[in-house]
Design an enzyme around this catalytic site. Structure first.
Site, PDB file in Angstrom:
ATOM      1  CB  CYS A 106      -0.923   0.026   1.190  1.00  0.00           C
ATOM      2  SG  CYS A 106      -1.737  -1.533   1.445  1.00  0.00           S
ATOM      3  NE  ARG A 141       4.011   1.885  -1.576  1.00  0.00           N
ATOM      4  CZ  ARG A 141       5.219   1.224  -1.201  1.00  0.00           C
ATOM      5  NH1 ARG A 141       6.081   1.448  -2.023  1.00  0.00           N
ATOM      6  NH2 ARG A 141       5.174   0.102  -0.276  1.00  0.00           N
ATOM      7  CD1 TRP A 153      -1.311  -5.283  -2.972  1.00  0.00           C
ATOM      8  CD2 TRP A 153      -1.947  -4.310  -4.755  1.00  0.00           C
ATOM      9  NE1 TRP A 153      -1.275  -6.283  -4.062  1.00  0.00           N
ATOM     10  CE2 TRP A 153      -1.666  -5.577  -5.164  1.00  0.00           C
ATOM     11  CE3 TRP A 153      -2.570  -3.575  -5.793  1.00  0.00           C
ATOM     12  CZ2 TRP A 153      -2.134  -6.199  -6.399  1.00  0.00           C
ATOM     13  CZ3 TRP A 153      -2.874  -3.890  -7.047  1.00  0.00           C
ATOM     14  CH2 TRP A 153      -2.570  -5.368  -7.361  1.00  0.00           C
ATOM     15  CG  ASN A 172       2.888  -1.012   2.957  1.00  0.00           C
ATOM     16  OD1 ASN A 172       2.189  -1.885   2.597  1.00  0.00           O
ATOM     17  ND2 ASN A 172       4.193  -0.732   2.629  1.00  0.00           N
ATOM     18  N   GLY A 173       1.645  -3.506   5.105  1.00  0.00           N
ATOM     19  CA  GLY A 173       2.389  -4.552   5.577  1.00  0.00           C
ATOM     20  C   GLY A 173       1.472  -5.788   5.836  1.00  0.00           C
ATOM     21  CD  GLU A 192       7.098 -15.793 -18.690  1.00  0.00           C
ATOM     22  OE1 GLU A 192       7.105 -14.589 -18.311  1.00  0.00           O
ATOM     23  OE2 GLU A 192       6.345 -16.365 -19.326  1.00  0.00           O
ATOM     24  CE  LYS A 218       7.383 -11.483 -19.461  1.00  0.00           C
ATOM     25  NZ  LYS A 218       6.495 -12.230 -19.204  1.00  0.00           N
ATOM     26  CD  GLU A 254       5.027 -10.124 -22.242  1.00  0.00           C
ATOM     27  OE1 GLU A 254       4.141  -9.619 -22.691  1.00  0.00           O
ATOM     28  OE2 GLU A 254       5.572 -10.695 -21.497  1.00  0.00           O
ATOM     29  CG  HIS A 260      10.682 -34.901 -33.073  1.00  0.00           C
ATOM     30  ND1 HIS A 260      11.015 -36.092 -33.498  1.00  0.00           N
ATOM     31  CD2 HIS A 260      11.052 -34.994 -31.911  1.00  0.00           C
ATOM     32  CE1 HIS A 260      11.295 -36.881 -32.613  1.00  0.00           C
ATOM     33  NE2 HIS A 260      11.437 -36.091 -31.329  1.00  0.00           N
ATOM     34  CE  LYS A 309       0.594  -6.472 -15.485  1.00  0.00           C
ATOM     35  NZ  LYS A 309       1.662  -7.467 -15.582  1.00  0.00           N
TER      36      LYS A 309
END
Ligand code: AGP
Length: 611
Positions: A2, A27, A75, A99-100, A484, A488, A491, A507, A606
């Site tokens: 947060c 955040r 958050w 925050n935490g 992956e 990356k 994209e 193959h 996103k």
């Protein structure tokens, strides 16, 4: 993750606090609130669900005013986004922002409820202010009440407290969560991060863990909680501009998020692992021992990077729990009338919790009576609310479109699910759950080491930025990491890249190999090592350019040392996290050198919420 701010000074503080929040909105942005002590020495609190603009709107009708106050942009971790779960939380004369993650909040809440305390929210944070109010009524001394309260908390916290009974004061404390103190001649600012205070001062004091700062209008004192020792640090001069600061000095959010991964992994496992008792508990998964024993088949469904995490999970769950796992692309799963029943667990994975295909796949599972659970990063998202149980990854907001920290925290959450499932059903092979947890506890340190030296990866980026194609090869649980790595690069740099299971090369894809084809191989010691080295020989025989991430030490078979990057040894289930980091960095540095829009690549969003 947060964003919190505090202010005490001669000026009207409302706009200072709201501007501070606006600069911390990256955040967290699912709810927000502000509390101020006005000229009438009364606390005024306004909170709302949703973005900061909603709070501003409410404040237009219901203005707060004062020269001391706290504010928060959330958050969610405990308790879904809502006005009642938004901060500040109040009890007695105190309003508090946090925050935490308070790990022992459930036990403390139980203790306080047994004494007749009432709670209005589902948050861990409210426990802190209720505890403070109880301590204050018990010891009748504000500072001591603060000390007593903080000493009872386990986990991470940055808190700022305003007290209508002491309107010329502000109190803050931190432990494993960021909090800075900004100074001017006549005012004091507290914030989770530099961007919030930069418009007012560049004089900053960085608080250490387990420190509490008592601020009055004349000055402040910093005290170490364990031993009460006082500290008078010399303020630092920050030389960033606000935009730079929002990225904490990193050039792009993606790079910042890559370097946040060790912390995100710690936050993810600490939310479900009792480190003292070395136990794994998923408070919101709703998957008990009987169900774990009853389930006969698992489907894991997702899109994009989350799909690659699902592929790694297949190796983990089949390897550790000996349960058959099918992995599907959500867009395919939702339209192929999958065979599901009440012996099937459908697990969907999504960072945003809003991806349309994944949501539809989940609905398919719910309609067909499967047990439907989700691994999600955004608390309160549609998928989190639709699923019958959820595991949250604690990556915090992921702003860069290219997913990085959400991916590695998904791998950690899936690892924890696999060892928990295997242990609960008595199938854990080889070593005790304590040892599997110990392997995980050592992971962030190994991640830090890899992130501490990026010279080799940046050299590769300079050397290969103009190549048209790239191949990534691996075997076993590293095969999805090859996929992956290719995703990356594709994209964000727009280079055509493919990931392949190395055994699949002969193959077909081997036809692509020539002196213009860089081939990234992922090499880990173990039963597949020799097979991988023979694939390397096949590529070299066709003049392919080998780059290698290799576990332990360089190998002559691969070729020149400058084409090799050594990865610290780890278990077969956790190595995928370590091998991901250099591939993220390579894609990032190639994209930067090619001048693409790293955080907002073309044609991508996103979260793909459209069908
Ligand atoms: C990954 O870098 C991409 N942003 C994309 O593939 C993403 O993983 C995919 O859209 C799934 O998103 P989700 O995890 O939010 O569901």
């Amino acid at each position: 993750m947060c964003g919190i701010v505090g202010y005490i000074g001669p000026e009207e503080g409302r706009d200072i606090l709201m501007n501070g929040l606006a600069r911390l909105e990256y955040r967290g942005y699912d709810s927000a609130g502000i509390a101020m002590v006005g000229p009438d020495r009364r606390l005024q609190i306004v909170r709302c669900e949703g973005k900061l603009s909603g709070l501003q709107y409410k404040l237009n009708d219901n203005p707060v005013t004062g020269t001391v106050g706290v504010a928060h942009t959330r958050w969610a971790t405990h308790g879904r986004p809502s006005e009642v779960n938004a901060h500040p939380h109040r009890c007695g004369p105190f309003a508090l922002v946090h925050n935490g993650i308070i790990e022992n909040y459930a036990a403390l809440k139980e203790e306080l409820e047994a004494e007749g305390q009432r709670f209005e929210s589902q948050t861990d944070t409210e426990v802190i202010v209720v505890l403070l109010d109880r301590e204050w009524r018990r010891v009748k001394e504000y500072k001591q009440a603060v000390r007593n309260t903080l000493k009872k908390l386990r986990g991470s916290y940055a808190v700022v407290i305003v007290n209508e009974q002491e309107p010329d004061s502000l109190v803050a404390a931190k432990k494993e969560s960021p909090l800075i103190l900004g100074l001017t001649e006549s005012a004091f600012f507290l914030a989770s991060d530099v961007p919030a205070i930069l418009p007012y001062t560049r004089q900053v004091v960085y608080l250490n863990d387990e420190e509490v700062v008592f601020i009055s209008r004349e000055g402040y004192s910093i005290e170490s909680l364990p031993d009460g020792a006082q500290r008078s640090p010399k303020p630092h001069q920050v030389d960033w501009n606000p935009i730079m600061a929002e990225k904490a000095g990193y050039k792009h959010f993606m790079l910042k998020e890559i370097f946040e991964q060790p912390r995100a992994v710690i936050d993810t496992f600490r939310s479900v692992v009792d480190l003292e008792r070395k136990e794994v508990n998923f408070p919101e998964l709703n998957l008990d021992k009987d169900l774990l024993n009853k389930i006969e088949r698992v489907f894991i469904v997702a899109c994009g990077t989350s799909y690659h995490a699902a592929l790694v999970a297949k190796y983990m769950l089949e390897g550790l729990c000996r349960i058959p796992v099918e992995v599907d692309l959500a867009s395919e799963f939702r339209s192929r009338d999958p065979i599901l029943d009440d012996k099937v667990l459908l697990l969907v994975i999504s960072q945003s919790g809003e991806t349309a295909d994944t949501r539809a796949a989940l609905k398919e599972g719910l309609d067909k009576g499967a047990y439907c659970r989700a691994i999600v990063n955004v608390v309160g998202s549609s998928i989190a609310r639709m699923a019958q149980g959820v595991i949250y990854t604690h990556a915090g907001p992921e702003i860069g479109v290219a997913s990085t920290k959400a991916f590695t925290t998904q791998l950690v959450a899936l690892y924890l699910l696999a060892i928990h499932w295997a242990a609960e059903t008595g199938r854990l092979p080889g070593k005790s759950i304590e040892q599997y947890i110990q392997d995980l506890i050592e992971l962030p340190g190994k991640m830090e080491k890899i992130l501490s030296d990026t010279t080799r990866v940046t050299a590769w980026a300079r050397k290969f930025k103009d190549f048209k194609d790239f191949l990534y090869l691996a075997r076993g649980p590293l095969y999805p990491i090859a996929l992956e790595g290719a995703l990356k690069l594709k994209e964000i740099s727009y280079i055509h890249a493919e990931g392949y299971a190395a055994g699949e090369m002969k193959h077909g894809p081997i036809a692509l190999i020539d002196a213009e084809m860089p081939v990234m191989v992922l090499l880990k010691h173990g039963p597949l090592y020799e097979k991988m080295t023979s694939n390397i020989q096949e590529v070299k025989a066709r003049d392919g350019i080998i780059l290698a991430l290799i576990e332990g030490e360089p190998s002559e078979i691969v070729g020149p040392a400058e084409n090799q990057l050594v990865i610290h040894p780890a278990s077969e289930w956790l190595s995928p996290v370590l091998f991901s980091l250099p591939l993220q960095l390579l894609a990032y540095h190639v994209a930067v050198l090619r001048g693409t829009d790293v955080d907002q690549p073309r044609n991508l969003a996103k979260s793909v919420t459209v069908e």
